[in-house]
Write a protein that holds these residues in place. Structure first.
Motif, PDB file in Angstrom:
ATOM      1  N   LEU A 284     -24.301 -52.379  -9.671  1.00 40.99           N
ATOM      2  CA  LEU A 284     -23.416 -51.536 -10.464  1.00 40.99           C
ATOM      3  C   LEU A 284     -24.123 -50.239 -10.872  1.00 40.99           C
ATOM      4  O   LEU A 284     -25.307 -50.248 -11.219  1.00 40.99           O
ATOM      5  CB  LEU A 284     -22.963 -52.281 -11.712  1.00 40.99           C
ATOM      6  CG  LEU A 284     -22.194 -53.590 -11.478  1.00 40.99           C
ATOM      7  CD1 LEU A 284     -21.889 -54.261 -12.810  1.00 40.99           C
ATOM      8  CD2 LEU A 284     -20.896 -53.319 -10.725  1.00 40.99           C
ATOM      9  N   ARG A 285     -23.375 -49.152 -10.857  1.00 40.76           N
ATOM     10  CA  ARG A 285     -23.837 -47.876 -11.412  1.00 40.76           C
ATOM     11  C   ARG A 285     -23.183 -47.735 -12.782  1.00 40.76           C
ATOM     12  O   ARG A 285     -22.139 -47.088 -12.943  1.00 40.76           O
ATOM     13  CB  ARG A 285     -23.455 -46.716 -10.486  1.00 40.76           C
ATOM     14  CG  ARG A 285     -24.076 -46.798  -9.121  1.00 40.76           C
ATOM     15  CD  ARG A 285     -25.590 -46.598  -9.203  1.00 40.76           C
ATOM     16  NE  ARG A 285     -26.223 -46.570  -7.877  1.00 40.76           N
ATOM     17  CZ  ARG A 285     -26.762 -47.611  -7.285  1.00 40.76           C
ATOM     18  NH1 ARG A 285     -26.747 -48.794  -7.902  1.00 40.76           N
ATOM     19  NH2 ARG A 285     -27.317 -47.512  -6.097  1.00 40.76           N
ATOM     20  N   ILE A 286     -23.805 -48.360 -13.765  1.00 35.75           N
ATOM     21  CA  ILE A 286     -23.173 -48.492 -15.080  1.00 35.75           C
ATOM     22  C   ILE A 286     -22.991 -47.137 -15.745  1.00 35.75           C
ATOM     23  O   ILE A 286     -21.975 -46.887 -16.405  1.00 35.75           O
ATOM     24  CB  ILE A 286     -24.007 -49.444 -15.957  1.00 35.75           C
ATOM     25  CG1 ILE A 286     -24.117 -50.812 -15.272  1.00 35.75           C
ATOM     26  CG2 ILE A 286     -23.381 -49.604 -17.340  1.00 35.75           C
ATOM     27  CD1 ILE A 286     -25.053 -51.771 -15.955  1.00 35.75           C
ATOM     28  N   ARG A 287     -23.949 -46.242 -15.564  1.00 32.71           N
ATOM     29  CA  ARG A 287     -23.825 -44.926 -16.192  1.00 32.71           C
ATOM     30  C   ARG A 287     -22.619 -44.174 -15.645  1.00 32.71           C
ATOM     31  O   ARG A 287     -21.899 -43.496 -16.391  1.00 32.71           O
ATOM     32  CB  ARG A 287     -25.110 -44.132 -15.966  1.00 32.71           C
ATOM     33  CG  ARG A 287     -25.088 -42.744 -16.564  1.00 32.71           C
ATOM     34  CD  ARG A 287     -26.435 -42.062 -16.456  1.00 32.71           C
ATOM     35  NE  ARG A 287     -27.451 -42.760 -17.228  1.00 32.71           N
ATOM     36  CZ  ARG A 287     -28.703 -42.363 -17.327  1.00 32.71           C
ATOM     37  NH1 ARG A 287     -29.102 -41.268 -16.675  1.00 32.71           N
ATOM     38  NH2 ARG A 287     -29.568 -43.051 -18.047  1.00 32.71           N
ATOM     39  N   ASN A 288     -22.377 -44.283 -14.345  1.00 32.41           N
ATOM     40  CA  ASN A 288     -21.212 -43.614 -13.774  1.00 32.41           C
ATOM     41  C   ASN A 288     -19.913 -44.287 -14.213  1.00 32.41           C
ATOM     42  O   ASN A 288     -18.889 -43.615 -14.390  1.00 32.41           O
ATOM     43  CB  ASN A 288     -21.304 -43.624 -12.246  1.00 32.41           C
ATOM     44  CG  ASN A 288     -22.464 -42.797 -11.729  1.00 32.41           C
ATOM     45  OD1 ASN A 288     -22.956 -41.913 -12.421  1.00 32.41           O
ATOM     46  ND2 ASN A 288     -22.907 -43.078 -10.511  1.00 32.41           N
ATOM     47  N   MET A 289     -19.955 -45.612 -14.373  1.00 31.84           N
ATOM     48  CA  MET A 289     -18.745 -46.330 -14.784  1.00 31.84           C
ATOM     49  C   MET A 289     -18.322 -45.979 -16.203  1.00 31.84           C
ATOM     50  O   MET A 289     -17.136 -46.088 -16.542  1.00 31.84           O
ATOM     51  CB  MET A 289     -18.991 -47.841 -14.673  1.00 31.84           C
ATOM     52  CG  MET A 289     -19.222 -48.332 -13.259  1.00 31.84           C
ATOM     53  SD  MET A 289     -19.705 -50.071 -13.208  1.00 31.84           S
ATOM     54  CE  MET A 289     -18.253 -50.854 -13.887  1.00 31.84           C
ATOM     55  N   SER A 290     -19.277 -45.593 -17.040  1.00 35.28           N
ATOM     56  CA  SER A 290     -18.962 -45.331 -18.446  1.00 35.28           C
ATOM     57  C   SER A 290     -18.855 -43.837 -18.757  1.00 35.28           C
ATOM     58  O   SER A 290     -18.920 -43.442 -19.926  1.00 35.28           O
ATOM     59  CB  SER A 290     -20.031 -45.958 -19.348  1.00 35.28           C
ATOM     60  OG  SER A 290     -21.319 -45.484 -19.016  1.00 35.28           O
ATOM     61  N   LYS A 291     -18.680 -43.005 -17.723  1.00 36.50           N
ATOM     62  CA  LYS A 291     -18.499 -41.571 -17.960  1.00 36.50           C
ATOM     63  C   LYS A 291     -17.097 -41.283 -18.478  1.00 36.50           C
ATOM     64  O   LYS A 291     -16.129 -41.974 -18.136  1.00 36.50           O
ATOM     65  CB  LYS A 291     -18.733 -40.782 -16.666  1.00 36.50           C
ATOM     66  CG  LYS A 291     -20.191 -40.596 -16.296  1.00 36.50           C
ATOM     67  CD  LYS A 291     -20.312 -39.715 -15.069  1.00 36.50           C
ATOM     68  CE  LYS A 291     -21.768 -39.450 -14.716  1.00 36.50           C
ATOM     69  NZ  LYS A 291     -21.907 -38.602 -13.513  1.00 36.50           N
ATOM     70  N   ALA A 292     -16.998 -40.264 -19.313  1.00 32.84           N
ATOM     71  CA  ALA A 292     -15.690 -39.824 -19.787  1.00 32.84           C
ATOM     72  C   ALA A 292     -14.946 -39.113 -18.661  1.00 32.84           C
ATOM     73  O   ALA A 292     -15.573 -38.418 -17.844  1.00 32.84           O
ATOM     74  CB  ALA A 292     -15.840 -38.884 -20.982  1.00 32.84           C
ATOM     75  N   PRO A 293     -13.618 -39.281 -18.586  1.00 32.92           N
ATOM     76  CA  PRO A 293     -12.870 -38.614 -17.507  1.00 32.92           C
ATOM     77  C   PRO A 293     -12.870 -37.098 -17.681  1.00 32.92           C
ATOM     78  O   PRO A 293     -12.917 -36.585 -18.802  1.00 32.92           O
ATOM     79  CB  PRO A 293     -11.458 -39.196 -17.660  1.00 32.92           C
ATOM     80  CG  PRO A 293     -11.381 -39.641 -19.077  1.00 32.92           C
ATOM     81  CD  PRO A 293     -12.760 -40.092 -19.461  1.00 32.92           C
ATOM     82  N   GLY A 315     -12.009 -46.663 -24.766  1.00 34.24           N
ATOM     83  CA  GLY A 315     -12.047 -48.088 -25.128  1.00 34.24           C
ATOM     84  C   GLY A 315     -12.759 -48.923 -24.084  1.00 34.24           C
ATOM     85  O   GLY A 315     -13.531 -49.836 -24.416  1.00 34.24           O
ATOM     86  N   LEU A 316     -12.529 -48.607 -22.799  1.00 35.70           N
ATOM     87  CA  LEU A 316     -13.207 -49.333 -21.724  1.00 35.70           C
ATOM     88  C   LEU A 316     -14.711 -49.062 -21.759  1.00 35.70           C
ATOM     89  O   LEU A 316     -15.519 -49.994 -21.577  1.00 35.70           O
ATOM     90  CB  LEU A 316     -12.626 -48.921 -20.372  1.00 35.70           C
ATOM     91  CG  LEU A 316     -13.279 -49.535 -19.127  1.00 35.70           C
ATOM     92  CD1 LEU A 316     -13.153 -51.049 -19.156  1.00 35.70           C
ATOM     93  CD2 LEU A 316     -12.666 -48.965 -17.862  1.00 35.70           C
TER      94      LEU A 316
END
Length: 404
Positions: A284-293, A315-316
């Motif tokens: 998983l690329r967690i930092r990319n998954m938790s970026k703001a849109p 929220g996600l």
């Protein structure tokens, strides 16, 4: 191999005061060294100050200020200067690679919480009173501090660090060990899929519930942070007693959540390592998954923006951070290495959309978050179990293609 042990310290009132002064003086040394580097580079000569030059000044600094800098271990002060040198090395590396540089910043007293001793016996001594039943660690300028040693330290002690977390003090001991005896083989392999609804699902159909430590403490944290917000933002030495208590309450709640999250990660990883010889997980690329849109400008109205789902994504992102996947995977790899197990990271793409029976891949195979229904062959199962099964297959393929 190198292994670290972390123990709670039980200092007396005077020892706790001395530990705080040690952190303060090391923080002052760090900031002064940073200021010297900044001033030297701003000079027309563009002089670069290196670690060796600043380390050579320590003798004069200690002689000039014997009541503060002269009290503490010379090697620990060298470690503090070496930490600054590493920060600059990382800064220049990011500049060279084109990443966001992040110039080293000055540290406030509250943001400087660790002092390192590079060698046991040089400014510090682990188990300094071996004749006593109580374990103690000795720090130069502080004395023999009691240690709440809850487990034995196996190996030769290499380094010792003292760390402050809120109102608590900890000692971190790194030791050099021989390669530990691997656990007996079980003949079992498993793939795992990390998620939000369930923290973990494996290829055997079992689930580990998500503790949601941050969400459970959210109400108390909100109340504590609201109470803290009523105080004005002033320097640390100008805070009232009530202000200091409010700050300590917020820090205490955050520390409790962090400990709960670590405890869950350790127990879950230990269970997997004991039960399986090979464990496959998504890379998983967690930092990319938790970026703001990214914002969506409205083409019809200047200065206006279209809805981009930022509220739902926030929220996600909070749930992803609360789950602590990165911490768990780090612990899993460390425990697997000690136990002689194999952990394989695989590409996470389409793991929850591919049918494990017929291999058909389609977005429609996953009509809901939990349900998997293959539109080609009709296979149904829990979506997380399907993902874990596909992760395991991909991991075994990669393992067979690259045998050790």
């Amino acid at each position: 191999m190198i292994r670290a042990y972390k123990f709670l310290l039980r200092p007396t009132v005077r020892q706790a005061q001395a530990l705080g002064e040690m952190l303060r003086d090391h923080c002052s040394l760090y900031n002064a060294a940073l200021q010297e580097r900044r001033d030297a580079w701003r000079h027309p000569s563009k002089t670069s100050v290196k670690y060796g030059m600043q380390s050579g000044q320590l003798k004069d600094i200690r002689a000039f200020d014997p009541e503060r800098q002269g009290r503490w271990s010379f090697s620990s002060q060298q470690a503090t200067l070496r930490r600054l040198d590493k920060a600059f090395a990382a800064f220049f590396r990011r500049v060279k690679s084109g990443d966001t540089p992040g110039y080293p910043r000055f540290r406030g007293v509250n943001w400087f919480d660790t002092v390192d001793f590079p060698k046991d016996g040089d400014g510090c001594r682990w188990n300094s009173t071996p004749h006593d039943a109580t374990t103690r660690v000795r720090f130069q300028g502080v004395g023999h501090v009691k240690v709440n040693q809850h487990r034995a330290v196996a190996g030769r002690v290499k380094t010792v660090s003292v760390k402050r977390e809120g109102r608590r003090w900890f000692v971190v001991v790194t030791v050099e060990q021989d390669q530990p005896q691997p656990l007996p083989p079980t003949g079992s392999v498993a793939g795992i899929d990390l998620g939000i609804a369930n923290f973990l699902a494996d290829s055997n159909g079992e689930f580990v519930p998500n503790p949601r430590c941050g969400r459970q403490a959210a109400a108390k944290l909100q109340a504590a942070q609201q109470a803290l917000s009523r105080f004005p933002r002033v320097r640390r030495d100008k805070r009232t007693a009530n202000h200091r208590r409010a700050v300590g309450k917020v820090a205490q709640l955050h520390a409790k959540v962090r400990r709960q999250r670590l405890d869950h990660a350790h127990k879950t990883a230990l269970g997997l390592v004991r039960a399986h010889d090979v464990i496959a997980h998504e890379d998983l690329r967690i930092r990319n998954m938790s970026k703001a849109p990214a914002p969506k400008p409205d083409p019809d109205r200047a200065g206006a923006f279209l809805p981009n789902g930022a509220v739902a994504k926030a929220g996600l992102n909070t749930s992803i951070s609360d789950a602590g996947w990165g911490v768990f995977l780090t612990i899993l790899h460390a425990k697997a290495e000690s136990a002689g197990r194999e952990v394989i990271a695989v590409d996470p793409r389409n793991t929850s959309r591919t049918c494990p029976e017929c291999g058909h891949t389609a977005k429609e195979n996953r009509p809901t978050q939990e349900k998997f229904h293959c539109v080609a062959c009709g296979h149904t199962a829990h979506a997380d179990t399907v993902a874990a099964t596909n992760v395991l297959r991909a991991g075994l393929v990669r393992r067979n293609a690259n045998p050790a």
